[in-house]
Design a protein around this motif. Structure first.
Motif, PDB file in Angstrom:
ATOM      1  N   GLY A  90       0.697  -1.338  -0.182  1.00 21.56           N
ATOM      2  CA  GLY A  90      -0.009   0.188  -0.086  1.00 21.56           C
ATOM      3  C   GLY A  90       0.746   1.291  -0.077  1.00 21.56           C
ATOM      4  N   ALA A  91       1.938   1.217   0.812  1.00 18.40           N
ATOM      5  CA  ALA A  91       2.839   2.334   0.841  1.00 18.40           C
ATOM      6  C   ALA A  91       3.502   2.627  -0.555  1.00 18.40           C
ATOM      7  CB  ALA A  91       3.923   2.288   2.004  1.00 18.40           C
ATOM      8  N   VAL A  92       3.929   1.670  -1.158  1.00 23.55           N
ATOM      9  CA  VAL A  92       4.678   1.607  -2.270  1.00 23.55           C
ATOM     10  C   VAL A  92       3.588   2.290  -3.433  1.00 23.55           C
ATOM     11  CG1 VAL A  92       6.102   0.397  -4.357  1.00 23.55           C
ATOM     12  CG2 VAL A  92       6.461   0.092  -2.034  1.00 23.55           C
ATOM     13  N   THR A  93       2.707   1.779  -3.399  1.00 20.23           N
ATOM     14  CA  THR A  93       1.532   1.990  -4.403  1.00 20.23           C
ATOM     15  C   THR A  93       1.121   3.619  -4.347  1.00 20.23           C
ATOM     16  OG1 THR A  93       0.698  -0.311  -4.474  1.00 20.23           O
ATOM     17  CG2 THR A  93      -0.770   1.479  -5.480  1.00 20.23           C
ATOM     18  N   SER A  94       0.950   4.090  -3.184  1.00 19.99           N
ATOM     19  CA  SER A  94       0.611   5.359  -2.795  1.00 19.99           C
ATOM     20  C   SER A  94       1.827   6.414  -3.179  1.00 19.99           C
ATOM     21  CB  SER A  94       0.055   5.538  -1.210  1.00 19.99           C
ATOM     22  OG  SER A  94      -0.014   6.700  -1.265  1.00 19.99           O
ATOM     23  N   ALA A  95       2.930   6.058  -2.812  1.00 18.54           N
ATOM     24  CA  ALA A  95       4.291   6.664  -3.055  1.00 18.54           C
ATOM     25  C   ALA A  95       4.344   7.034  -4.671  1.00 18.54           C
ATOM     26  CB  ALA A  95       5.328   6.020  -2.619  1.00 18.54           C
ATOM     27  N   LEU A  96       4.038   6.026  -5.465  1.00 14.11           N
ATOM     28  CA  LEU A  96       4.301   6.132  -6.861  1.00 14.11           C
ATOM     29  C   LEU A  96       2.957   6.120  -7.696  1.00 14.11           C
ATOM     30  CD1 LEU A  96       6.770   3.050  -7.320  1.00 14.11           C
ATOM     31  CD2 LEU A  96       7.425   5.391  -6.797  1.00 14.11           C
ATOM     32  N   GLU A  97       2.091   6.610  -7.071  1.00 17.84           N
ATOM     33  CA  GLU A  97       0.726   6.937  -7.727  1.00 17.84           C
ATOM     34  C   GLU A  97       0.809   8.139  -8.648  1.00 17.84           C
ATOM     35  OE1 GLU A  97      -4.019   6.680  -6.353  1.00 17.84           O
ATOM     36  OE2 GLU A  97      -2.389   7.495  -5.007  1.00 17.84           O
ATOM     37  N   ASP A  98       1.269   9.340  -8.000  1.00 15.55           N
ATOM     38  CA  ASP A  98       1.493  10.503  -8.834  1.00 15.55           C
ATOM     39  C   ASP A  98       2.724  10.544  -9.474  1.00 15.55           C
ATOM     40  OD1 ASP A  98       1.651  13.094 -10.008  1.00 15.55           O
ATOM     41  OD2 ASP A  98       0.995  14.008  -7.946  1.00 15.55           O
ATOM     42  N   ALA A  99       2.715  10.352 -11.001  1.00 16.04           N
ATOM     43  CA  ALA A  99       4.045  10.219 -11.682  1.00 16.04           C
ATOM     44  C   ALA A  99       4.801  11.625 -11.776  1.00 16.04           C
ATOM     45  CB  ALA A  99       3.379  10.155 -13.196  1.00 16.04           C
ATOM     46  N   ALA A 100       4.350  12.594 -11.420  1.00 16.49           N
ATOM     47  CA  ALA A 100       5.135  13.963 -11.097  1.00 16.49           C
ATOM     48  C   ALA A 100       5.885  13.659  -9.698  1.00 16.49           C
ATOM     49  CB  ALA A 100       4.446  14.922 -10.854  1.00 16.49           C
ATOM     50  N   HIS A 101       5.655  12.905  -8.724  1.00 16.30           N
ATOM     51  CA  HIS A 101       6.230  12.924  -7.541  1.00 16.30           C
ATOM     52  C   HIS A 101       7.000  11.854  -7.500  1.00 16.30           C
ATOM     53  CE1 HIS A 101       3.026  15.848  -5.862  1.00 16.30           C
ATOM     54  NE2 HIS A 101       3.809  16.363  -6.805  1.00 16.30           N
ATOM     55  N   ARG A 102       7.269  10.894  -8.567  1.00 13.40           N
ATOM     56  CA  ARG A 102       7.980   9.736  -8.576  1.00 13.40           C
ATOM     57  C   ARG A 102       9.488   9.713  -7.901  1.00 13.40           C
ATOM     58  NH1 ARG A 102       4.631   6.400 -13.162  1.00 13.40           N
ATOM     59  NH2 ARG A 102       2.857   6.100 -12.278  1.00 13.40           N
ATOM     60  N   ILE A 103      10.025  10.687  -8.495  1.00 11.13           N
ATOM     61  CA  ILE A 103      11.578  10.880  -8.161  1.00 11.13           C
ATOM     62  C   ILE A 103      11.724  11.253  -6.933  1.00 11.13           C
ATOM     63  CG2 ILE A 103      13.705  12.170  -8.730  1.00 11.13           C
ATOM     64  CD1 ILE A 103      12.986   9.825 -10.652  1.00 11.13           C
ATOM     65  N   PRO A 104      10.970  12.454  -6.089  1.00 10.12           N
ATOM     66  CA  PRO A 104      11.154  12.514  -4.780  1.00 10.12           C
ATOM     67  C   PRO A 104      10.670  11.335  -3.953  1.00 10.12           C
ATOM     68  CG  PRO A 104       9.905  14.198  -5.869  1.00 10.12           C
ATOM     69  CD  PRO A 104      10.216  13.443  -7.044  1.00 10.12           C
ATOM     70  N   ALA A 105       9.826  10.922  -4.446  1.00  6.21           N
ATOM     71  CA  ALA A 105       9.055   9.710  -3.536  1.00  6.21           C
ATOM     72  C   ALA A 105      10.331   8.361  -3.598  1.00  6.21           C
ATOM     73  CB  ALA A 105       8.007   8.951  -4.261  1.00  6.21           C
ATOM     74  N   ILE A 106      10.990   8.243  -4.768  1.00  4.10           N
ATOM     75  CA  ILE A 106      12.000   7.288  -4.530  1.00  4.10           C
ATOM     76  C   ILE A 106      13.098   7.707  -3.827  1.00  4.10           C
ATOM     77  CG2 ILE A 106      13.849   6.234  -6.241  1.00  4.10           C
ATOM     78  CD1 ILE A 106      10.988   4.569  -6.118  1.00  4.10           C
ATOM     79  N   ALA A 107      13.424   8.850  -3.892  1.00  2.00           N
ATOM     80  CA  ALA A 107      14.660   9.298  -3.022  1.00  2.00           C
ATOM     81  C   ALA A 107      14.275   9.244  -1.538  1.00  2.00           C
ATOM     82  CB  ALA A 107      14.719  11.047  -3.336  1.00  2.00           C
ATOM     83  N   THR A 108      13.048   9.609  -1.269  1.00  2.50           N
ATOM     84  CA  THR A 108      12.445   9.402  -0.070  1.00  2.50           C
ATOM     85  C   THR A 108      12.717   7.899   0.639  1.00  2.50           C
ATOM     86  OG1 THR A 108      11.212  11.176   0.227  1.00  2.50           O
ATOM     87  CG2 THR A 108      10.818   9.804   1.773  1.00  2.50           C
ATOM     88  N   PHE A 109      12.474   7.097  -0.429  1.00  7.14           N
ATOM     89  CA  PHE A 109      12.507   5.705   0.089  1.00  7.14           C
ATOM     90  C   PHE A 109      13.702   5.109   0.334  1.00  7.14           C
ATOM     91  CE2 PHE A 109      12.939   1.566  -1.835  1.00  7.14           C
ATOM     92  CZ  PHE A 109      12.195   0.661  -0.935  1.00  7.14           C
ATOM     93  N   LEU A 110      14.579   5.613  -0.677  1.00  9.73           N
ATOM     94  CA  LEU A 110      15.987   5.139  -0.667  1.00  9.73           C
ATOM     95  C   LEU A 110      16.704   5.708   0.503  1.00  9.73           C
ATOM     96  CD1 LEU A 110      16.901   5.252  -4.416  1.00  9.73           C
ATOM     97  CD2 LEU A 110      16.339   3.244  -3.076  1.00  9.73           C
ATOM     98  N   THR A 111      16.671   6.907   0.736  1.00 10.03           N
ATOM     99  CA  THR A 111      17.151   7.604   2.048  1.00 10.03           C
ATOM    100  C   THR A 111      16.665   6.784   3.348  1.00 10.03           C
ATOM    101  OG1 THR A 111      17.097   9.570   0.620  1.00 10.03           O
ATOM    102  CG2 THR A 111      17.838   9.782   3.307  1.00 10.03           C
TER     103      THR A 111
END
Length: 384
Positions: free
Chosen positions: A327-348
């Motif tokens: 659920g968290a991954v799906t919600s994080a990547l739902e908005d295409a415009a925010h995927r790079i910030p979301a991935i950066a948050t996830f990795l960090t």
């Protein structure tokens, strides 16, 4: 009442091991972990019994499962349980302020959903890797646990994690021998142990604030949504003030955070509980007494977890959190415009880094927020 009993068993059995592992990770002794689990059970029980009875609605509560996962992620930040308790208390005070000062609650809900979800995913990811690691490291204990979970996930999903925990308990008992109870350092009699808090700024920033955010964004907000979907208008002020106060008080005895329930709320507030909506509050009322019973066995639970290989307990917790991770991954990547910030948050966040004493959850939020801010800012056009 049957729905309340089922919800109580499901809520406790699916994540009590994660709570104990999380408390141990931030420096709690066995006695303090037992006290923390007991404090959480009593806080949940009191809130379920009193608020359900007063408002005649199935307003149900639980401890913060993402918060317990955060404790494991914060193990590199502090091993001083007194400082962790101070962070728990600050989290409780902030939840109370959300109830008394609605603007603060609105500010938390304005944290971009993709960033908050990515932080939660980063917290959960290392724990959800544990079943894979456990199968390779201790196959004799881990393979039966995973196999039972997989079978029941297909046939009876609600009971998959409790059954996996039961298989793990049997395996622990067999492998540890007959003396694991007598050799335990914790008393089996229920007891609350007072922990004097230390308010360390670094621990508050790296543990207290992320705990507040994941509890609000990952638990309380979905809890309100679930209740609204089922036709109940839950009054936010008493719920937040009561759960925040319970968190703050429980912190002094080792409990990390309590909040509005979501998954178990659906069991008790749904039509399967009772055809008459006005009678479903009895399910939540009954679940409170279930938590009291389980709380009295907190010492036994801690002794069991202490006798287990740590990777096995984390593996059971990982199985319980797979749905939350998806659920968290799906919600994080739902908005295409925010995927790079979301991935950066996830990795960090998943990296587990600690900088100047502050843990990775805070740096994950900061990294994602900065990238989102930069990507959203208009750049000056170059002149021809």
């Amino acid at each position: 009442m049957a729905a309340g009993v089922v919800a109580g068993i499901t809520g406790f059995a699916s994540s009590f091991a994660l709570v104990i592992a999380g408390l141990h990770a931030v420096g709690a002794s066995d006695a303090q972990a037992s006290s923390g689990l007991l404090a959480l059970c009593l806080a949940v029980a009191l809130l379920c019994i009193v608020l359900a009875r007063v408002y005649r609605m199935p307003i149900s509560f639980a401890w913060s499962t993402p918060g317990a996962a955060l404790l494991i992620a914060a193990s590199a930040t502090t091993s001083n349980f007194s400082a962790a308790v101070g962070a728990f208390a600050v989290c409780g005070v902030l939840i109370v302020l959300c109830g008394l000062w609605p603007a603060l609650g609105r500010a938390i809900t304005r944290v971009p959903k993709s960033i908050a979800s990515a932080m939660l995913a980063g917290i959960l990811f290392p724990i959800c890797l544990a079943p894979v690691l456990a199968v390779t490291q201790i196959p004799a204990l881990a393979v039966p646990v995973v196999a039972v979970w997989l079978v029941l996930f297909r046939l009876a999903p609600r009971w998959a994690v409790p059954a996996a925990m039961l298989v793990a308990a049997v395996g622990i008992g067999v492998s540890a021998g007959s003396g694991w109870l007598s050799q335990s350092s914790v008393s089996l009699a229920p007891a609350l142990t007072f922990v004097s808090p230390t308010f360390d700024a670094f621990v508050i920033v790296s543990l207290g604030l992320p705990l507040f955010i994941v509890t609000m964004a990952g638990q309380n907000v979905p809890g309100f949504v679930v209740m609204s979907t089922l036709g109940y208008t839950v009054p936010p002020r008493p719920v937040l003030v009561a759960s925040g106060a319970a968190t703050a008080v429980g912190a002094f005895f080792g409990g990390h955070a309590v909040n509005l329930a979501a998954i178990t709320a659906a069991i008790m507030a749904g039509p399967d509980s009772h055809p008459d909506r006005s009678r479903r509050w009895i399910a939540t009322f009954a679940s409170g007494f279930v938590y009291i019973v389980f709380g009295l066995g907190a010492g036994f639970a801690v002794a069991l977890i202490s006798a287990s290989p740590p990777i096995l307990i984390t593996a059971v917790a990982g199985l319980a959190l797979l749905g939350a991770l998806v659920g968290a991954v799906t919600s994080a990547l739902e908005d295409a415009a925010h995927r790079i910030p979301a991935i950066a948050t996830f990795l960090t966040t998943a990296s587990g880094i600690v900088i100047v004493g502050v843990g990775s959850a805070f740096w994950g939020l900061l990294a994602g927020g900065l990238i989102m801010l930069v990507s959203a800012s208009p750049w000056p056009r170059r002149r021809a």
